[in-house]
Design an enzyme around this catalytic site. Structure first.
Site, PDB file in Angstrom:
ATOM      1  N   PHE A   8       0.833  -1.199   0.000  1.00  0.00           N
ATOM      2  CA  PHE A   8       0.000   0.000   0.000  1.00  0.00           C
ATOM      3  C   PHE A   8       0.870   1.252   0.000  1.00  0.00           C
ATOM      4  O   PHE A   8       1.887   1.319   0.707  1.00  0.00           O
ATOM      5  CB  PHE A   8      -0.896   0.053   1.249  1.00  0.00           C
ATOM      6  CG  PHE A   8      -2.038  -0.903   1.245  1.00  0.00           C
ATOM      7  CD1 PHE A   8      -3.255  -0.556   0.673  1.00  0.00           C
ATOM      8  CD2 PHE A   8      -1.914  -2.153   1.832  1.00  0.00           C
ATOM      9  CE1 PHE A   8      -4.325  -1.445   0.681  1.00  0.00           C
ATOM     10  CE2 PHE A   8      -2.974  -3.048   1.843  1.00  0.00           C
ATOM     11  CZ  PHE A   8      -4.184  -2.686   1.269  1.00  0.00           C
ATOM     12  N   ASP A   9       0.447   2.237  -0.767  1.00  0.00           N
ATOM     13  CA  ASP A   9       0.951   3.596  -0.612  1.00  0.00           C
ATOM     14  C   ASP A   9       0.288   4.182   0.636  1.00  0.00           C
ATOM     15  O   ASP A   9      -0.730   3.659   1.110  1.00  0.00           O
ATOM     16  CB  ASP A   9       0.579   4.404  -1.865  1.00  0.00           C
ATOM     17  CG  ASP A   9       0.866   5.882  -1.715  1.00  0.00           C
ATOM     18  OD1 ASP A   9       2.014   6.238  -1.369  1.00  0.00           O
ATOM     19  OD2 ASP A   9      -0.058   6.689  -1.932  1.00  0.00           O
ATOM     20  N   ILE A  10       0.852   5.263   1.181  1.00  0.00           N
ATOM     21  CA  ILE A  10       0.225   5.903   2.345  1.00  0.00           C
ATOM     22  C   ILE A  10      -0.649   7.087   1.938  1.00  0.00           C
ATOM     23  O   ILE A  10      -1.862   7.074   2.110  1.00  0.00           O
ATOM     24  CB  ILE A  10       1.282   6.359   3.374  1.00  0.00           C
ATOM     25  CG1 ILE A  10       1.756   5.173   4.223  1.00  0.00           C
ATOM     26  CG2 ILE A  10       0.703   7.432   4.301  1.00  0.00           C
ATOM     27  CD1 ILE A  10       2.637   5.546   5.395  1.00  0.00           C
TER      28      ILE A  10
END
Length: 228
Positions: free
Chosen positions: A9-11
């Site tokens: 996941f990206d943040i």
């Protein structure tokens, strides 16, 4: 649907709502310096400057340690403010690290996918991203939090994915999915590395690039059906 074992996941603007976090931190730091007048104009200028610099970072024209103070140096120069950009940036990052606003559905998605191996790959500052994650309801939900400042690479560079694969001891790229909101960072990086990608596009932006993500979703909860 394919069976994915590992989800990256990206943040920012994928799990955490940066559109809420950034203005709050921005307002707080300007209040600290008693810069109440022209705040909206400062923010408008800052957004324009920051957008250019982050693009330069993705393209390898700038390093993260320079970006932080450079954005404020340019802002203060434009508005004729005599402030130490390095110190100001440190104060700003401190406030940013306090922001834990989540994107709608983030908590549910992470909970529903807890049987999978979950990790974060994010561009940004180690202290800020670690603080935000650890102070949120997503604390301890990820096997690893991989941050560009700590690795020396940033998305879309393959180096940060090499680092992630080594950390998680991944050998099969077909079992990995990269989820993020940025075509030029998350999706480009994933495609270049040979892993499947999911473009989180809640604002229904047009894809005017040649990039073709494996999946596109407008609600984060839609990821659950893809994975399951």
């Amino acid at each position: 649907m394919k069976n994915y074992d590992i989800i990256f996941f990206d943040i920012d603007d994928t799990l955490f709502d940066f559109t809420k976090s950034e203005p709050e931190a921005f307002n707080k730091v300007f209040e600290k310096y008693n810069l109440f007048n022209n705040l909206k104009q400062y923010e408008k200028s800052y957004q324009e400057i920051s957008k250019v610099l982050w693009r330069d970072l993705e393209n390898g024209k700038m390093i993260l340690v320079e970006l932080g103070s450079e954005r404020f140096r340019r802002l203060f120069l434009e508005h004729e403010l005599e402030i130490d950009a390095v110190v100001f940036n440190q104060d700003y990052l401190g406030y940013l690290g306090e922001q834990t606003h989540l994107v709608q559905g983030a908590e549910k998605v992470i909970s529903e996918l807890s049987h999978k191996r979950l990790a974060i790959i994010t561009n940004g500052y180690t202290d800020v991203q670690t603080s935000r994650t650890n102070n949120s309801s997503l604390k301890d939900k990820f096997e690893h939090i991989i941050i560009s400042e700590s690795t020396g690479f940033q998305k879309p560079q393959t180096g940060i994915f090499d680092y992630a694969f080594d950390k998680l001891q991944i050998t099969d790229k077909s079992k990995v999915l990269m989820v993020g909101d940025s075509l030029t960072s998350d999706i480009q990086g994933g495609i270049d590395y040979g892993i499947d990608t999911c473009w989180f596009n809640p604002k229904h932006k047009e894809n005017n690039t040649s990039l073709k993500p494996t999946y596109e979703i407008n609600k984060l909860e839609s990821l659950i059906e893809i994975i399951k």
